[in-house]
Write an enzyme that holds these catalytic residues in place. Sequence first.
Site, PDB file in Angstrom:
ATOM      1  N   CYS A 122     -14.957   3.528 -38.418  1.00 13.99           N
ATOM      2  CA  CYS A 122     -15.381   2.628 -37.343  1.00 13.99           C
ATOM      3  C   CYS A 122     -16.891   2.667 -37.116  1.00 13.99           C
ATOM      4  O   CYS A 122     -17.400   2.031 -36.197  1.00 13.99           O
ATOM      5  CB  CYS A 122     -14.666   2.965 -36.032  1.00 13.99           C
ATOM      6  SG  CYS A 122     -15.033   4.610 -35.380  1.00 13.99           S
ATOM      7  N   ARG A 172     -11.545   4.695 -27.443  1.00 14.34           N
ATOM      8  CA  ARG A 172     -12.182   6.014 -27.506  1.00 14.34           C
ATOM      9  C   ARG A 172     -12.505   6.495 -26.092  1.00 14.34           C
ATOM     10  O   ARG A 172     -13.068   5.753 -25.292  1.00 14.34           O
ATOM     11  CB  ARG A 172     -13.467   5.927 -28.336  1.00 14.34           C
ATOM     12  CG  ARG A 172     -14.171   7.272 -28.500  1.00 14.34           C
ATOM     13  CD  ARG A 172     -15.415   7.126 -29.348  1.00 14.34           C
ATOM     14  NE  ARG A 172     -16.467   6.378 -28.668  1.00 14.34           N
ATOM     15  CZ  ARG A 172     -17.603   5.985 -29.235  1.00 14.34           C
ATOM     16  NH1 ARG A 172     -17.818   6.246 -30.514  1.00 14.34           N
ATOM     17  NH2 ARG A 172     -18.512   5.320 -28.560  1.00 14.34           N
ATOM     18  N   GLU A 179     -16.700  13.172 -37.054  1.00  9.25           N
ATOM     19  CA  GLU A 179     -18.118  12.849 -36.861  1.00  9.25           C
ATOM     20  C   GLU A 179     -19.058  13.983 -37.239  1.00  9.25           C
ATOM     21  O   GLU A 179     -20.271  13.831 -37.130  1.00  9.25           O
ATOM     22  CB  GLU A 179     -18.368  12.469 -35.396  1.00  9.25           C
ATOM     23  CG  GLU A 179     -17.549  11.289 -34.921  1.00  9.25           C
ATOM     24  CD  GLU A 179     -17.766  10.992 -33.458  1.00  9.25           C
ATOM     25  OE1 GLU A 179     -18.628  10.155 -33.142  1.00  9.25           O
ATOM     26  OE2 GLU A 179     -17.074  11.621 -32.617  1.00  9.25           O
ATOM     27  N   ARG A 222     -30.405   9.802 -35.134  1.00 10.24           N
ATOM     28  CA  ARG A 222     -30.178   8.397 -35.491  1.00 10.24           C
ATOM     29  C   ARG A 222     -30.908   7.426 -34.578  1.00 10.24           C
ATOM     30  O   ARG A 222     -30.985   6.232 -34.884  1.00 10.24           O
ATOM     31  CB  ARG A 222     -28.686   8.075 -35.504  1.00 10.24           C
ATOM     32  CG  ARG A 222     -27.965   8.196 -34.182  1.00 10.24           C
ATOM     33  CD  ARG A 222     -26.469   8.007 -34.424  1.00 10.24           C
ATOM     34  NE  ARG A 222     -25.634   8.150 -33.244  1.00 10.24           N
ATOM     35  CZ  ARG A 222     -25.241   7.143 -32.482  1.00 10.24           C
ATOM     36  NH1 ARG A 222     -25.639   5.915 -32.755  1.00 10.24           N
ATOM     37  NH2 ARG A 222     -24.464   7.354 -31.443  1.00 10.24           N
ATOM     38  N   ASN A 226     -21.863   6.916 -37.932  1.00 10.91           N
ATOM     39  CA  ASN A 226     -23.171   7.038 -37.280  1.00 10.91           C
ATOM     40  C   ASN A 226     -23.512   8.505 -37.027  1.00 10.91           C
ATOM     41  O   ASN A 226     -24.592   8.991 -37.389  1.00 10.91           O
ATOM     42  CB  ASN A 226     -23.193   6.283 -35.949  1.00 10.91           C
ATOM     43  CG  ASN A 226     -22.897   4.809 -36.098  1.00 10.91           C
ATOM     44  OD1 ASN A 226     -22.854   4.288 -37.208  1.00 10.91           O
ATOM     45  ND2 ASN A 226     -22.692   4.140 -34.983  1.00 10.91           N
ATOM     46  N   ASP A 227     -22.589   9.209 -36.393  1.00  6.38           N
ATOM     47  CA  ASP A 227     -22.838  10.616 -36.091  1.00  6.38           C
ATOM     48  C   ASP A 227     -22.632  11.503 -37.312  1.00  6.38           C
ATOM     49  O   ASP A 227     -23.297  12.534 -37.450  1.00  6.38           O
ATOM     50  CB  ASP A 227     -21.931  11.083 -34.949  1.00  6.38           C
ATOM     51  CG  ASP A 227     -22.560  10.821 -33.581  1.00  6.38           C
ATOM     52  OD1 ASP A 227     -23.797  10.696 -33.523  1.00  6.38           O
ATOM     53  OD2 ASP A 227     -21.832  10.744 -32.580  1.00  6.38           O
ATOM     54  N   ARG A 257     -15.359   1.104 -27.189  1.00  5.61           N
ATOM     55  CA  ARG A 257     -16.216   2.088 -26.529  1.00  5.61           C
ATOM     56  C   ARG A 257     -16.021   1.986 -25.013  1.00  5.61           C
ATOM     57  O   ARG A 257     -15.903   0.888 -24.478  1.00  5.61           O
ATOM     58  CB  ARG A 257     -17.675   1.857 -26.904  1.00  5.61           C
ATOM     59  CG  ARG A 257     -17.961   2.007 -28.398  1.00  5.61           C
ATOM     60  CD  ARG A 257     -19.437   1.760 -28.710  1.00  5.61           C
ATOM     61  NE  ARG A 257     -19.762   2.082 -30.095  1.00  5.61           N
ATOM     62  CZ  ARG A 257     -19.791   1.193 -31.092  1.00  5.61           C
ATOM     63  NH1 ARG A 257     -19.518  -0.082 -30.845  1.00  5.61           N
ATOM     64  NH2 ARG A 257     -20.097   1.559 -32.316  1.00  5.61           N
ATOM     65  N   HIS A 301     -28.376   2.952 -29.301  1.00  3.13           N
ATOM     66  CA  HIS A 301     -27.644   2.251 -28.246  1.00  3.13           C
ATOM     67  C   HIS A 301     -28.119   0.801 -28.094  1.00  3.13           C
ATOM     68  O   HIS A 301     -27.307  -0.116 -27.937  1.00  3.13           O
ATOM     69  CB  HIS A 301     -27.814   3.004 -26.929  1.00  3.13           C
ATOM     70  CG  HIS A 301     -27.087   2.383 -25.781  1.00  3.13           C
ATOM     71  ND1 HIS A 301     -25.725   2.199 -25.779  1.00  3.13           N
ATOM     72  CD2 HIS A 301     -27.531   1.877 -24.605  1.00  3.13           C
ATOM     73  CE1 HIS A 301     -25.360   1.627 -24.650  1.00  3.13           C
ATOM     74  NE2 HIS A 301     -26.434   1.412 -23.925  1.00  3.13           N
TER      75      HIS A 301
END
Length: 598
Positions: A505, A336, A434, A468, A457-458, A300, A193
């Site tokens: 993305c 999202r 994901e 991560r 990422n996920d 986001r 984050h």
Amino acid sequence: MSRVIIGLSASPGVIVGKVHLLKWELPVVRHRIISDDEIQSELGRFESAVKQAIVRLEHIRTRAAHNAGEEEAAIFDVQLTILADAELLENVRNLIRQNLAAERAFDLVMVDWRQSFARHPHAMLRERVNDLVDVQIRVLSLLMGLDDHDPVDLPKGSNAILVTHDLTPSLTVQLDREAIIGIATDEGTRTSHVAILARSLGLPAVVGLRDATQRVIAGERAILDGSHGILIVDPSDERVAVYQERAVREEAEDAQLRSIASADAVTVDATRITIYTNVDLPEEADQAANSGAEGVGLMRTEFLIVGRASAPDEEEQYRAYSKVIKAFKGETVIIRTFDVGGDKLPIGGFPAEANPFLGWRAIRMCLDQPEFFKVQLRALLRAAVHGNVKIMFPLIVSLDEFRRAKLLLEESKIELTARGVEFNHNVPLGAMIETPAAAISLDSLADEVEFFSIGTNDLVQYTLAVDRGNANLVNRFTPLHPSILRLIKNSVDMANTAGVPIGVCGEMASQPLLAFVLIGLGVRQLSVSPRSVGLIKRVIRGIEESTAFEAANNALKAKTAAEAENILREALSRTFNDPNILTHGLPMDPEEAENLNS
């Protein structure tokens, strides 16, 4: 003596500044008994500390409202309420009257309250533990005469490099970009984050430094190299000059990339790639709209609830979404729905979990709280009248989840119709890929989903069982692992067979070498950070799709991530003799890191 601390590149840029060391952690409080004669003075000392803390919080709240907005500043209202709680204050006074020093009395009461709140059956109260810790640190710092390191105190133009263990929501909303020019944290990875936040703010950042807070001294001169993941403390004048020269060179390169950003993303052999951008905060909308991107591939929405004491209402959400949609003037904006959980925890209304990444997060939380979810859906439907909007649901692993989300959207439409409120009746709905489950069974979703977006990422995290956000595992977070490449290829092929658009993305899309392989795997839509638009377009405009296709197929046959990287790097180097293109965003080579330290 100069010290080089190696971390991870989180946000590019080279800066020279002064260390602002922020150790926001609970101090050790020793047990101290006072005499009867000292009781009144200790009571007075306690009252004075509480009053100072309240004044401090009110000041911070005002500054946060100015810098981040009134909604984000509301996080401090909860802490002000705690400091005004009559029961808490009286409990401390009673312990002082029993001959305990003020700091020890306050510490004991706060520990008791934290334990009580942590065990409370209501999630809202369990999450108040974070606020209690902040209040405890603040008051104890005053009682014990410790330095107060709130970043809000920095005067504008301080050229400060914020060095801290990690950034919490309450610290994040205080950041003043006119005082802080870079961020360095012990914790975090490129996809955590804090890294995403730094890129959104346009601040150079290095994360995963592990023990930087223990190795720097406040006020020291330092170089922060966000492009290569390095923090150099107490550098020589010669080294500063070298990095300043490099900063000028990088700024010139950035200017060149900005000029490329407005060009079409077309390969040498005429393959068209759509480049979207990611948006994290409404305040970024105008900058993102001028980045050269053709729309938003990922907006986001967690900024609305992370670090908040209460959920935003429909009007607040409507205004936030509308701001971004209007900035893009009819271009595609994919929004999202709340992807809360994992490393993005709100302060209120979310349970503490031993393994939050595998827990109650994203679409799961929203489906289990339909009234909460429908507030967002109604706001999105209303905002969608202002442009070309698509709604995307995160962490979908089954068709049942998508259908339930779609049903709640239909209920939201009925509610808006009953209120006589204008909204867009035909917003396309998509699902994020994901997890391995979603990637393997994408065809089971394709008949009902109107578009897909791969969240790398996920996908990497869940496929490789690697947190991560864990700096200790960064070398194991490898997007070029054979399983990741095969899952992406499988997803693209199934989506193409079904005639459903699919894009990427996640962070892979923003890194040149990885964007190269994604294009070779058949991806034709990439969503990247605003700052990366020019860089990725430069890659696209310099390669042949056929070259990327051949390199990707060879990488698919590799047995290890290292082999795949070598294959791709060799193929890309035939076109670009540029180390920034070949290594941008990848972990620093161990030999290169050793040379820096020598």
